[in-house]
Every structure is written in C-alpha cells, then in structure tokens.
Design an enzyme around this catalytic site. Structure first.
Site, PDB file in Angstrom:
ATOM      1  N   SER A  85       8.578   4.616   4.717  1.00 15.92           N
ATOM      2  CA  SER A  85       9.524   3.725   4.058  1.00 15.92           C
ATOM      3  C   SER A  85       9.234   3.714   2.568  1.00 15.92           C
ATOM      4  O   SER A  85       8.242   4.281   2.112  1.00 15.92           O
ATOM      5  CB  SER A  85       9.399   2.303   4.619  1.00 15.92           C
ATOM      6  OG  SER A  85       9.370   2.325   6.035  1.00 15.92           O
TER       7      SER A  85
ATOM      8  N   ASP B  87       0.861  -1.178   0.000  1.00 18.27           N
ATOM      9  CA  ASP B  87       0.000   0.000   0.000  1.00 18.27           C
ATOM     10  C   ASP B  87       0.902   1.233   0.000  1.00 18.27           C
ATOM     11  O   ASP B  87       1.952   1.240   0.661  1.00 18.27           O
ATOM     12  CB  ASP B  87      -0.862   0.047   1.261  1.00 18.27           C
ATOM     13  CG  ASP B  87      -1.974  -0.989   1.268  1.00 18.27           C
ATOM     14  OD1 ASP B  87      -1.994  -1.862   0.380  1.00 18.27           O
ATOM     15  OD2 ASP B  87      -2.814  -0.940   2.177  1.00 18.27           O
TER      16      ASP B  87
ATOM     17  N   HIS C  16       4.990  -7.321  -0.057  1.00 17.79           N
ATOM     18  CA  HIS C  16       4.768  -8.631  -0.644  1.00 17.79           C
ATOM     19  C   HIS C  16       5.466  -8.748  -2.001  1.00 17.79           C
ATOM     20  O   HIS C  16       5.958  -7.763  -2.539  1.00 17.79           O
ATOM     21  CB  HIS C  16       3.261  -8.861  -0.801  1.00 17.79           C
ATOM     22  CG  HIS C  16       2.506  -8.773   0.497  1.00 17.79           C
ATOM     23  ND1 HIS C  16       1.913  -9.862   1.101  1.00 17.79           N
ATOM     24  CD2 HIS C  16       2.248  -7.713   1.321  1.00 17.79           C
ATOM     25  CE1 HIS C  16       1.327  -9.480   2.240  1.00 17.79           C
ATOM     26  NE2 HIS C  16       1.528  -8.186   2.387  1.00 17.79           N
TER      27      HIS C  16
END
Length: 322
Positions: A280, A138, A194
């Site tokens: 991040s 996301d 992921h």
C-alpha cells in the site's frame, strides 16, 4: 459454481509466478537504509508474478482482465481472513526477519488468520514520535519539494496531475507548486498508519478505482497507477505546516482501507487507520512554502533512491525553521 471457478483461477494464476520467462528484465530495486546510510537491494515479495504481470503480453492481459479488479482482491482478502491462512505466518516472519517483540501480540499462536497478523498493533512506545513533521507509517519514502519534481522523476506513462489524483480541481489548485511525500508500504511492513502532525482532521473522502500493484516493479512503469487505484483522503489543518492532504492508496490484494480515527482534533502519532493484506502507499501533500524536507531524504530521492522510514521518525521541518 461461479465462486468455485474463481478460486480455481486464482490459485492457477498464483502458481504461474514460478513459470515466468527468465528473459524478462526489470531493474534491481535499491534503497538507502536510513539508520546505517548503506545502500541495499529490496527483496520484492512475489517478484516473479509481478515481472510477468508488468513485462509480458500475457501478464498485461491478465492484469487488466483480472488482477486489477475488485473481486480478485476481495478473493485474496477472503483467503487471508481464513484460519488456514495462519499457516503462512511463521514462514513470512522468518523470510522477512520480522521482530514480533515490537508488537502487542508477540506469538504466532495469538493470531487467528494471516490478516489478523498483517495489521498487528505495535506496543506503546515501540515507535518514538519525533519533532516537527513525522512519517505516518513504516515503509520507504520519496520526497519532492515541488510537484514539478514528481513529474520529472516518474517520466513514463501518462503525466501525473493532482487533479487526476484527487478528482477535485479546486483542492488540487491549492497544492499546485507544493511539496509531496510518497511512503510505500511493502507486505512485510507494519500496516497501520498514523497522523504526521497534530491538528484538525476532516472526514475521509473515498475515490473509487482499481487494484494495481504499488510494488516498485510496477511503479517503474508509471506513477499513473496512483491515479487509477482505489484511494481515500482527508485534510489535516495544522499550525506548523498549514493544511496537509493525507491520501491512503490501496493496491492489489488490499481488501480494505479501514479508517479508525474520528474527524476532529488529533495528535501527532495518533492512529488514523490500517490496510488489510497487500502492499500500500500513503501520499502527503503540502501547500507551497510550508515545509522543508530533511536533507538526507532530498539527497537520496535525487539519486532515485527510496529511504527506509519508521512511523514517528522526523521527515521535515516548517519552512521557517532552519
């Protein structure tokens, strides 16, 4: 006594963010909401602190002497792991409109600390996995069909090069002229990441570095931050897209980059790892001629606008698929 003094200094500097000179100006951060197509303005956490750090002489001094250092982020990480930090969770959820129903633990009482909440896990199926290449996280995304486009987009500071970024000249040469995606995770975002495709994942290679902020207010100054921050990367060998380099970039207040995958065969959507507290970034690198980014992402990037993205959303197709 040494650590007590550091804690006092840490708390004092945090308090300074409310005393930033109102005359310091940094441009508004706009982005495109992919679902609606609407332009929106980002609410940047600790905006006052960031403006001070990156726009004033005293702030820049504090940035280079203190804030970029490992011990400062470690100190912040220590606090975010304490039980008292849990008191910040309700206000953070309300301020950023976070839907806890998407997560495996959907009550504030289920979390032992702010960090425990920060790297919370999604419920199975909360992020459907799309076709072809999908977003690994996301966040907000920028896409570049060639590395040359990256250099012209970020015109300030030292020139961004793959050799400096990867600290591996041979690997960098393989991706010269290739494509690149930057997915920026803000503190309110889901902070597990992921695999964007199925394939064979290598072991993670660590690159030592500092802990500069990757907030858009900081990146306005220069992309060279990516070449200075702590980061890790692995290669993912895929049938559809060739070999992809996945780079996990740390930042101020990111106490850890934690890998949860095992090298070897992985499936698209499998968890790769997570970041502890802080903003991040993930960077994806592709060899020349292997992928074609979705047209809306290319168009928005061309307008110097990031696009919101969810983990599992399609972001590109193989270059041979129209």
């Amino acid at each position: 006594m040494k650590y007590f003094s550091l804690i006092v200094l840490f708390l004092t500097l945090i308090a300074c963010q409310n005393k930033v000179d109102s005359g310091q100006k940094m441009k508004t951060i706009n982005y495109i909401d992919r679902a609606s197509g609407e332009a929106r303005t980002e609410k940047v956490p600790s905006e006052g602190m960031l403006k001070w750090l990156y726009s004033s002489p005293s702030g820049k001094l504090a940035l280079n002497v203190l804030f970029k250092r490992k011990f400062f982020s470690a100190l912040g990480g220590w606090y975010m792991n304490t039980r008292i930090s849990k008191n910040r969770i309700p206000e953070f959820i309300a301020e950023h409109n976070i839907n806890l129903n998407e997560y495996q633990r959907d009550s504030v009482q289920d979390f032992s600390s702010f960090n425990d909440f920060f790297y919370r896990k999604l419920k199975p199926g909360a992020r459907p996995i799309g076709e072809h290449l999908v977003s690994p996280a996301d966040g907000k995304i920028l896409v570049f069909s060639t590395i040359k486009d990256v250099r012209s987009f970020f015109v300030k500071g030292i020139e961004f090069t793959l050799t400096d970024f990867l600290r591996d000249k041979v690997l960098a040469e393989k991706y010269a002229g290739g494509a690149m995606a930057i997915i920026r995770l803000a503190p309110p975002d889901y902070h597990r990441y992921h695999f964007p495709a199925s394939g064979i994942a290598s072991e993670s290679t660590k690159i030592k570095g500092h802990y500069f902020s990757v907030s858009p207010l900081a990146l306005q100054k220069s992309l060279e931050i990516f070449c200075e921050n702590k980061r890790e990367y692995c290669t993912l060998a895929t049938q559809e897209f060739g070999e992809i380099v996945i780079v996990d970039v740390g930042a101020t207040m990111v106490g850890s980059i934690l890998q949860t995958y095992q090298p070897g065969e992985v499936k698209k959507g499998d968890e790769k790892g997570y970041f502890a507290f802080g903003g991040s970034t993930l960077v994806l690198l592709f060899k020349q001629g292997k992928i074609q980014f979705d047209s809306d992402l290319i168009e928005n990037t061309g307008k110097e606008l990031e696009t919101t993205i969810k983990m599992g959303e399609k972001i590109a197709s193989p270059s041979n698929v129209l």
